[in-house]
Write an enzyme that holds these catalytic residues in place. Structure first.
Site, PDB file in Angstrom:
ATOM      1  N   TYR A 278       7.988  -3.394  -1.655  1.00  0.00           N
ATOM      2  CA  TYR A 278       6.578  -3.799  -1.583  1.00  0.00           C
ATOM      3  C   TYR A 278       6.488  -5.309  -1.773  1.00  0.00           C
ATOM      4  CZ  TYR A 278       4.421   0.835  -1.427  1.00  0.00           C
ATOM      5  OH  TYR A 278       3.986   2.086  -1.035  1.00  0.00           O
TER       6      TYR A 278
ATOM      7  N   ASP B 285      -1.350  10.269   1.415  1.00  0.00           N
ATOM      8  CA  ASP B 285      -1.205  10.269  -0.038  1.00  0.00           C
ATOM      9  C   ASP B 285      -2.490   9.803  -0.716  1.00  0.00           C
ATOM     10  OD1 ASP B 285      -1.126   7.573   0.589  1.00  0.00           O
ATOM     11  OD2 ASP B 285       0.378   7.096  -0.919  1.00  0.00           O
ATOM     12  N   GLU B 286      -2.481   9.769  -2.026  1.00  0.00           N
ATOM     13  CA  GLU B 286      -3.591   9.283  -2.836  1.00  0.00           C
ATOM     14  C   GLU B 286      -4.922   9.866  -2.376  1.00  0.00           C
ATOM     15  OE1 GLU B 286      -1.763   5.074  -4.442  1.00  0.00           O
ATOM     16  OE2 GLU B 286      -2.966   5.015  -2.610  1.00  0.00           O
TER      17      GLU B 286
ATOM     18  N   ASP C 200       3.971  -7.277  -1.426  1.00  0.00           N
ATOM     19  CA  ASP C 200       2.733  -7.861  -1.935  1.00  0.00           C
ATOM     20  C   ASP C 200       2.843  -8.199  -3.421  1.00  0.00           C
ATOM     21  OD1 ASP C 200       2.882  -5.016  -1.986  1.00  0.00           O
ATOM     22  OD2 ASP C 200       0.795  -4.876  -2.592  1.00  0.00           O
TER      23      ASP C 200
ATOM     24  N   TRP D  14       7.806   6.438  -1.573  1.00  0.00           N
ATOM     25  CA  TRP D  14       7.546   5.098  -2.099  1.00  0.00           C
ATOM     26  C   TRP D  14       7.564   5.006  -3.623  1.00  0.00           C
ATOM     27  CZ3 TRP D  14       3.048   4.178  -5.000  1.00  0.00           C
ATOM     28  CH2 TRP D  14       2.064   5.171  -4.955  1.00  0.00           C
TER      29      TRP D  14
ATOM     30  N   ASP E  69      -8.198   2.028   6.534  1.00  0.00           N
ATOM     31  CA  ASP E  69      -8.159   2.305   5.098  1.00  0.00           C
ATOM     32  C   ASP E  69      -9.602   2.314   4.592  1.00  0.00           C
ATOM     33  OD1 ASP E  69      -7.173   2.417   2.275  1.00  0.00           O
ATOM     34  OD2 ASP E  69      -5.283   1.867   3.242  1.00  0.00           O
TER      35      ASP E  69
ATOM     36  N   HIS F 237      -8.292   7.624   1.683  1.00  0.00           N
ATOM     37  CA  HIS F 237      -8.315   6.244   2.193  1.00  0.00           C
ATOM     38  C   HIS F 237      -9.153   6.137   3.462  1.00  0.00           C
ATOM     39  CE1 HIS F 237      -5.545   4.339  -0.640  1.00  0.00           C
ATOM     40  NE2 HIS F 237      -4.771   5.406  -0.561  1.00  0.00           N
TER      41      HIS F 237
ATOM     42  N   THR G 127      -2.474  -6.091   2.015  1.00  0.00           N
ATOM     43  CA  THR G 127      -3.100  -7.412   2.061  1.00  0.00           C
ATOM     44  C   THR G 127      -4.329  -7.538   1.164  1.00  0.00           C
ATOM     45  OG1 THR G 127      -4.283  -6.737   4.076  1.00  0.00           O
ATOM     46  CG2 THR G 127      -2.220  -7.954   4.366  1.00  0.00           C
ATOM     47  N   GLU G 128      -4.367  -6.820   0.038  1.00  0.00           N
ATOM     48  CA  GLU G 128      -5.448  -7.062  -0.916  1.00  0.00           C
ATOM     49  C   GLU G 128      -5.536  -8.538  -1.283  1.00  0.00           C
ATOM     50  OE1 GLU G 128      -4.007  -2.883  -2.279  1.00  0.00           O
ATOM     51  OE2 GLU G 128      -3.098  -4.721  -1.526  1.00  0.00           O
TER      52      GLU G 128
END
Length: 509
Positions: A403, A312-313, A405, A378, A179, A249, A455-456
């Protein structure tokens, strides 16, 4: 109606379970009768039971515990099993080895919870209740994704993570390896990916991306560690699906090799924030060669039929001002920068398909990925439905239900989690992978569901487990068993937590 006593103890809930009088008790001289092709299941049973019970479970032609493959049991599919427990014998049968591995986990759950402990337990009768069980999964895809790019997790913990997945009959371990914040897999042709991309100057812990603890963070796996993890997981019936992000990413990769970006003279760091970074891969030929070379090494390490490439993104800002991107648009006859995204993924997807693999991508609308992609939807269940209607195979990973997280409750004493709405245990349990309104044809395209843990805000294995359990139990139950009443699941989970405690799981309480 009240849950059947046997069904009241097992998670996921078996398809059918009927109690019989009596119990079968393992003793030090209990032997296994192992049919041809069932050797790996016998090995797993010994491996799992030995630490707590000390049972040798030696092989013998007349052993009372039989493990057998019968390809004529076609109704069980590739993962189903039949388990018959009598006072003097145990028979576990399946059409495929994977089914036997699932049955081993059921045997494990039927034993006293102390059987799951990592150290010897004394004075416990290792008894199974007599029963007839037939069990077949509701969905073929039951996954869990762990992001090791933002915070590296040691390979010993990844093995423990696999063990816990297998206990819950989760069959896909989605390993998010790269990432903006880190690159964790070595690539022989590009050593700087881990030498530079595996190191971040500050660990990110804040909700805004500007709140750091100032501690450098580093980590990468060796090829031997990843190969060993794949083998370890396969022995437990779990497939490790790698994810290598592209074309967005990729800040960690561009920090290592700026020439792969849209501004080759720019020096970048490995990102210390979270969210969506606007630095993306370029679209020149060297980039496509890079992607193919990396994926060659990925396929060499991971035999998974599915390879996830993110997708994505991907902000268009850099492509909109890039002369190289403009030239590629003209050469390929594309309508503009937005069309480059599909073109890029198409080239990479075609490469994977030529090599006998299925490309998987995250979908933001459900229909933007090339036709040969399996879609991981998602953002909204409607996107999963749109993808299925478009002809894609689909994994429904709606963030509001999968999700992990996000926080589990609003309690201010909760450990740190991603800011946003709570994803409660009941939200996970109520998530139907098949979207409302799906026709039979579209419903058949939905392979299943999976949980995600970015895992931010989860730097340690203990924090990862606290966020994961018991919510992953709910997802596993829904994906294997299909819909179950909340009170039925809740009752079984209350019993199941004694197993988690025996394993030392750092669960939410």
């Amino acid at each position: 109606m009240p849950a059947h006593p046997l069904n009241a103890t097992l998670l996921p809930r078996p398809t059918t379970a009927r109690a019989r009088p009596g119990a079968f008790t393992f003793h030090a001289d209990t032997c296994l009768r192992v049919g041809t092709g069932a050797e790996d299941a016998a090995r797993l049973l010994r491996t799992l039971l030995a630490p707590a019970t000390g049972l040798p479970l030696r092989p013998a032609a007349d052993g009372p515990v039989a493990l057998a493959l019968d390809p004529h049991l076609t109704g069980l599919g590739s993962e189903g099993y039949g388990l018959t427990i009598g006072p003097y014998s145990v028979v576990l049968r399946a059409a495929r080895l994977t089914g036997l591995l699932r049955g081993v986990q059921t045997i494990r759950q039927l034993l006293p919870a102390q059987a799951l402990a990592p150290e010897p337990q004394h004075g416990v009768p290792w008894s199974l209740p007599c029963a007839e069980i037939t069990d077949v999964p509701h969905h073929p895809w039951r996954g869990a994704m762990l992001d090791v790019a933002r915070h590296f997790q040691p390979v010993d913990y990844l093995r423990r993570y696999v063990d816990l997945l297998a206990l819950h009959k989760i069959n896909v371990f989605h390993l998010h390896l790269t990432d903006d914040q880190g690159w964790r897999m070595p690539v022989t042709a590009y050593p700087k990916l881990t030498e530079i991309g595996g190191h971040r100057s500050r660990s990110m812990i804040g909700a805004t991306g500007d709140d750091h603890d100032g501690t450098p963070h580093t980590g990468a796996y060796t090829r031997a560690e990843l190969a060993g993890l794949v083998e370890y997981a396969a022995a437990r019936g779990v497939t490790v699906m790698p994810e290598i992000e592209m074309p967005g990413h990729v800040r960690a990769a561009l920090a290592a090799y700026p020439r792969l970006g849209n501004d080759p003279d720019r020096t970048l760091d490995v990102w210390t924030r979270w969210g969506v970074c606007d630095t993306v891969l370029g679209v020149h030929d060297e980039v496509l060669d890079f992607c193919r070379t990396v994926l060659d090494e990925v396929m060499d390490l991971f035999p998974s039929p599915y390879i996830h490439i993110g997708g994505d993104e991907c902000p268009l800002t850099e492509w909109e001002r890039s002369p190289v991107a403009e030239a590629r648009i003209r050469a390929e006859g594309l309508s503009g920068p937005a069309a480059l995204h599909r073109w890029f993924l198409g080239r990479v997807g075609e490469f994977l398909v030529r090599n006998g693999r299925h490309p998987v991508g995250w979908a933001e609308t459900g229909t933007e990925l090339p036709d040969d992609f399996t879609v991981m939807a998602w953002r909204d269940p409607a996107h999963a439905l749109a993808a299925a209607r478009h002809g894609h195979d689909v994994i429904n990973a709606h963030y509001r239900a999968t999700y992990l997280d996000y926080a589990q409750t609003t309690d201010p004493r909760e450990p740190r989690a991603q800011p946003g709405a709570v994803v409660a245990l009941r939200d996970v349990h109520g998530h139907d992978p098949v979207p409302t309104g799906a026709s039979p044809d579209a419903a058949a395209r939905v392979l299943g569901t999976q949980a995600q843990l970015w895992t931010e805000f989860a730097a340690t294995p203990e924090h990862v487990e606290h966020l994961t359990y018991p919510r992953l139990c709910a997802l596993a139950d829904r994906a294997w068993s299909g819909p179950t009443a909340w009170h039925d699941f809740r009752s079984r989970l209350d019993r199941h937590t004694t197993r988690l405690d025996a394993l030392g799981v750092h669960r939410h309480r």
